[in-house]
Structures are given as C-alpha cells and as structure tokens.
Design a protein around this motif. Structure first.
Motif, PDB file in Angstrom:
ATOM      1  N   ILE A  36     -40.060   7.188 -18.858  1.00 43.97           N
ATOM      2  CA  ILE A  36     -39.080   8.056 -20.054  1.00 43.97           C
ATOM      3  C   ILE A  36     -37.454   7.920 -19.654  1.00 43.97           C
ATOM      4  CG2 ILE A  36     -39.091  10.450 -21.247  1.00 43.97           C
ATOM      5  CD1 ILE A  36     -41.408   8.234 -21.912  1.00 43.97           C
ATOM      6  N   SER A  37     -37.120   8.033 -20.242  1.00 44.81           N
ATOM      7  CA  SER A  37     -35.418   8.214 -19.554  1.00 44.81           C
ATOM      8  C   SER A  37     -35.212   9.480 -19.109  1.00 44.81           C
ATOM      9  CB  SER A  37     -34.015   7.774 -21.018  1.00 44.81           C
ATOM     10  OG  SER A  37     -34.658   6.483 -21.637  1.00 44.81           O
ATOM     11  N   GLU A  38     -33.984   9.671 -18.002  1.00 43.03           N
ATOM     12  CA  GLU A  38     -34.141  10.894 -17.886  1.00 43.03           C
ATOM     13  C   GLU A  38     -33.757  11.692 -18.025  1.00 43.03           C
ATOM     14  OE1 GLU A  38     -32.593  11.167 -14.052  1.00 43.03           O
ATOM     15  OE2 GLU A  38     -33.167   9.340 -13.301  1.00 43.03           O
ATOM     16  N   GLY A  39     -32.833  11.477 -19.109  1.00 41.82           N
ATOM     17  CA  GLY A  39     -32.396  12.430 -19.991  1.00 41.82           C
ATOM     18  C   GLY A  39     -33.647  13.852 -21.160  1.00 41.82           C
ATOM     19  N   VAL A  40     -34.469  13.008 -21.350  1.00 42.95           N
ATOM     20  CA  VAL A  40     -35.587  12.848 -22.226  1.00 42.95           C
ATOM     21  C   VAL A  40     -36.569  13.640 -21.440  1.00 42.95           C
ATOM     22  CG1 VAL A  40     -34.570  12.105 -24.376  1.00 42.95           C
ATOM     23  CG2 VAL A  40     -36.294  11.170 -23.171  1.00 42.95           C
ATOM     24  N   ARG A  41     -36.850  13.659 -20.092  1.00 41.97           N
ATOM     25  CA  ARG A  41     -38.235  13.647 -19.734  1.00 41.97           C
ATOM     26  C   ARG A  41     -38.047  15.542 -19.710  1.00 41.97           C
ATOM     27  NH1 ARG A  41     -37.503  10.778 -14.153  1.00 41.97           N
ATOM     28  NH2 ARG A  41     -37.483   8.329 -15.207  1.00 41.97           N
ATOM     29  N   SER A  42     -40.262  15.898 -19.449  1.00 38.46           N
ATOM     30  CA  SER A  42     -40.971  17.378 -19.600  1.00 38.46           C
ATOM     31  C   SER A  42     -40.214  18.160 -20.684  1.00 38.46           C
ATOM     32  CB  SER A  42     -39.661  18.283 -18.449  1.00 38.46           C
ATOM     33  OG  SER A  42     -39.476  17.703 -17.685  1.00 38.46           O
ATOM     34  N   GLN A  43     -40.487  16.904 -22.614  1.00 39.22           N
ATOM     35  CA  GLN A  43     -40.353  17.254 -23.918  1.00 39.22           C
ATOM     36  C   GLN A  43     -41.411  17.080 -23.757  1.00 39.22           C
ATOM     37  OE1 GLN A  43     -36.817  15.397 -25.376  1.00 39.22           O
ATOM     38  NE2 GLN A  43     -35.324  16.205 -24.359  1.00 39.22           N
ATOM     39  N   GLY A  44     -42.422  16.444 -23.412  1.00 40.99           N
ATOM     40  CA  GLY A  44     -44.240  15.842 -24.333  1.00 40.99           C
ATOM     41  C   GLY A  44     -43.456  14.557 -24.900  1.00 40.99           C
ATOM     42  N   LEU A  45     -42.601  14.103 -24.806  1.00 44.17           N
ATOM     43  CA  LEU A  45     -42.950  12.247 -24.954  1.00 44.17           C
ATOM     44  C   LEU A  45     -43.666  11.411 -24.215  1.00 44.17           C
ATOM     45  CD1 LEU A  45     -39.135  11.763 -25.046  1.00 44.17           C
ATOM     46  CD2 LEU A  45     -40.549  12.937 -27.296  1.00 44.17           C
ATOM     47  N   GLY A  46     -43.562  11.388 -22.512  1.00 47.98           N
ATOM     48  CA  GLY A  46     -45.023  10.844 -22.062  1.00 47.98           C
ATOM     49  C   GLY A  46     -45.858  11.065 -22.628  1.00 47.98           C
ATOM     50  N   SER A  47     -46.252  12.097 -22.785  1.00 53.49           N
ATOM     51  CA  SER A  47     -47.575  12.726 -22.927  1.00 53.49           C
ATOM     52  C   SER A  47     -48.185  11.872 -24.389  1.00 53.49           C
ATOM     53  CB  SER A  47     -47.663  14.418 -23.051  1.00 53.49           C
ATOM     54  OG  SER A  47     -47.328  14.478 -21.710  1.00 53.49           O
ATOM     55  N   MET A  48     -47.484  11.884 -25.282  1.00 55.58           N
ATOM     56  CA  MET A  48     -47.103  11.995 -26.520  1.00 55.58           C
ATOM     57  C   MET A  48     -47.799  10.672 -26.152  1.00 55.58           C
ATOM     58  SD  MET A  48     -45.113  11.357 -29.783  1.00 55.58           S
ATOM     59  CE  MET A  48     -44.445  10.038 -28.904  1.00 55.58           C
ATOM     60  N   LEU A  49     -46.995   9.424 -25.832  1.00 58.84           N
ATOM     61  CA  LEU A  49     -47.595   7.754 -25.786  1.00 58.84           C
ATOM     62  C   LEU A  49     -48.635   7.197 -24.526  1.00 58.84           C
ATOM     63  CD1 LEU A  49     -43.595   6.725 -24.185  1.00 58.84           C
ATOM     64  CD2 LEU A  49     -45.218   5.742 -26.431  1.00 58.84           C
ATOM     65  N   LEU A  50     -48.813   8.484 -23.440  1.00 64.32           N
ATOM     66  CA  LEU A  50     -50.246   7.987 -23.112  1.00 64.32           C
ATOM     67  C   LEU A  50     -50.983   8.569 -23.976  1.00 64.32           C
ATOM     68  CD1 LEU A  50     -51.506   7.164 -20.622  1.00 64.32           C
ATOM     69  CD2 LEU A  50     -51.448   9.751 -19.582  1.00 64.32           C
ATOM     70  N   LYS A  51     -51.070   9.725 -24.536  1.00 64.99           N
ATOM     71  CA  LYS A  51     -52.578   9.965 -25.695  1.00 64.99           C
ATOM     72  C   LYS A  51     -52.289   9.187 -26.386  1.00 64.99           C
ATOM     73  CE  LYS A  51     -52.403  14.675 -24.592  1.00 64.99           C
ATOM     74  NZ  LYS A  51     -50.978  16.443 -25.146  1.00 64.99           N
ATOM     75  N   ASN A  52     -51.400   8.294 -27.373  1.00 64.97           N
ATOM     76  CA  ASN A  52     -51.635   7.442 -27.961  1.00 64.97           C
ATOM     77  C   ASN A  52     -52.233   5.946 -27.977  1.00 64.97           C
ATOM     78  OD1 ASN A  52     -51.347   6.084 -30.828  1.00 64.97           O
ATOM     79  ND2 ASN A  52     -49.292   5.529 -30.220  1.00 64.97           N
ATOM     80  N   ALA A  53     -51.484   6.021 -26.534  1.00 67.01           N
ATOM     81  CA  ALA A  53     -52.678   4.256 -26.422  1.00 67.01           C
ATOM     82  C   ALA A  53     -53.874   5.398 -25.752  1.00 67.01           C
ATOM     83  CB  ALA A  53     -51.976   3.600 -24.543  1.00 67.01           C
ATOM     84  N   GLU A  54     -54.786   5.989 -25.236  1.00 65.60           N
ATOM     85  CA  GLU A  54     -56.185   6.463 -25.168  1.00 65.60           C
ATOM     86  C   GLU A  54     -56.508   6.476 -26.726  1.00 65.60           C
ATOM     87  OE1 GLU A  54     -55.482   9.149 -21.466  1.00 65.60           O
ATOM     88  OE2 GLU A  54     -55.576  10.194 -23.200  1.00 65.60           O
ATOM     89  N   LYS A  55     -56.216   6.639 -27.381  1.00 65.71           N
ATOM     90  CA  LYS A  55     -56.402   7.073 -28.384  1.00 65.71           C
ATOM     91  C   LYS A  55     -57.179   5.200 -29.267  1.00 65.71           C
ATOM     92  CE  LYS A  55     -55.057  11.014 -30.649  1.00 65.71           C
ATOM     93  NZ  LYS A  55     -53.504  11.066 -32.115  1.00 65.71           N
ATOM     94  N   ILE A  56     -56.091   4.468 -29.398  1.00 65.89           N
ATOM     95  CA  ILE A  56     -56.555   3.398 -28.906  1.00 65.89           C
ATOM     96  C   ILE A  56     -57.545   2.655 -28.210  1.00 65.89           C
ATOM     97  CG2 ILE A  56     -55.095   0.546 -28.747  1.00 65.89           C
ATOM     98  CD1 ILE A  56     -52.800   2.160 -29.822  1.00 65.89           C
ATOM     99  N   PHE A  57     -57.701   2.807 -27.292  1.00 65.47           N
ATOM    100  CA  PHE A  57     -58.438   2.142 -26.117  1.00 65.47           C
ATOM    101  C   PHE A  57     -59.818   2.788 -26.619  1.00 65.47           C
ATOM    102  CE2 PHE A  57     -54.763   3.226 -22.375  1.00 65.47           C
ATOM    103  CZ  PHE A  57     -54.761   1.848 -22.979  1.00 65.47           C
ATOM    104  N   ALA A  58     -59.760   3.555 -26.604  1.00 68.90           N
ATOM    105  CA  ALA A  58     -61.079   4.629 -27.486  1.00 68.90           C
ATOM    106  C   ALA A  58     -61.218   4.109 -28.485  1.00 68.90           C
ATOM    107  CB  ALA A  58     -60.983   6.302 -27.540  1.00 68.90           C
ATOM    108  N   SER A  59     -60.915   3.729 -29.111  1.00 66.23           N
ATOM    109  CA  SER A  59     -61.272   2.715 -30.656  1.00 66.23           C
ATOM    110  C   SER A  59     -61.500   1.537 -30.135  1.00 66.23           C
ATOM    111  CB  SER A  59     -60.272   2.914 -31.666  1.00 66.23           C
ATOM    112  OG  SER A  59     -59.366   2.594 -31.836  1.00 66.23           O
ATOM    113  N   THR A  60     -60.743   0.865 -29.389  1.00 67.95           N
ATOM    114  CA  THR A  60     -61.288  -0.239 -28.555  1.00 67.95           C
ATOM    115  C   THR A  60     -62.780  -0.626 -28.460  1.00 67.95           C
ATOM    116  OG1 THR A  60     -59.161  -1.341 -28.555  1.00 67.95           O
ATOM    117  CG2 THR A  60     -60.798  -2.492 -27.844  1.00 67.95           C
TER     118      THR A  60
END
Length: 103
Positions: A36-60
């Motif tokens: 995540i770019s430094e200027g937008v860290r700590s806004q939940g964006l990394g968590s959102m990307l990770l959780k989205n990937a985990e949902k894809i993995f869980a459905s596979t």
C-alpha cells in the motif's frame, strides 16, 4: 496454478496491490506480495485487499491454508498479518519468516 494481481485504485490513482497464487484442489494459497502506498496506509486498504483474497481462497475447492512470506525484520508487516490471525510457522528457503493461517 493461478497467479492474480489485484490493483487498488483511489481517485483513479493506483495506491496498492496484492499478488497471490493458488490452485484448485491444492491445500495452500500464497500471498506473494501486498503493498500500500505510504500516503494512504492505516486506512484499512491493506486489510480490505487481504480479506478479499481470503474470501476467494475460502471459496476455492481444496484451499485450506494461506501462507505469506515476510521480509526478515519487517516489523510493520509482521504486526499487520498477526492482527489478521496469521502465525509464524518457520522459514522456507533463506532467512525470511513464513506466516500462515487456516481458512
């Protein structure tokens, strides 16, 4: 094997990405990189990307665990993944630690 890169844009500007690899009927998915770019860290964006990937993995079919190699000494990344339930499982090739989580 399927490798996927998801790019996160904010106001039409790329601000981060996640790159992961998984295969149907194979028990382990790997998050190769999440940034995540430094200027937008700590806004939940990394968590959102990770959780989205985990949902894809869980459905596979067959994916049971997610592994994430982390650059040795990267305390911010270690704290981030531990917050999301990942635990240290040892090292792979070289000194970098591996964190994993059952899904």
């Amino acid at each position: 094997v399927s490798g996927t890169i998801k790019i996160l844009e904010k106001e039409s500007k790329p601000e981060g990405f996640i790159f992961y690899i998984y295969k149907s009927k194979f028990p382990i998915a790997t998050v190769v990189d999440l940034c995540i770019s430094e200027g937008v860290r700590s806004q939940g964006l990394g968590s959102m990307l990770l959780k989205n990937a985990e949902k894809i993995f869980a459905s596979t079919s067959g994916v049971e665990e997610v592994m994430i190699p982390i650059v040795k000494g990267h305390k911010q990344a270690i704290k981030f993944y531990q917050k999301h339930g990942y635990q240290y499982t040892g090292t792979n090739i070289g000194p970098d630690p591996i964190f994993a989580k059952k899904i």
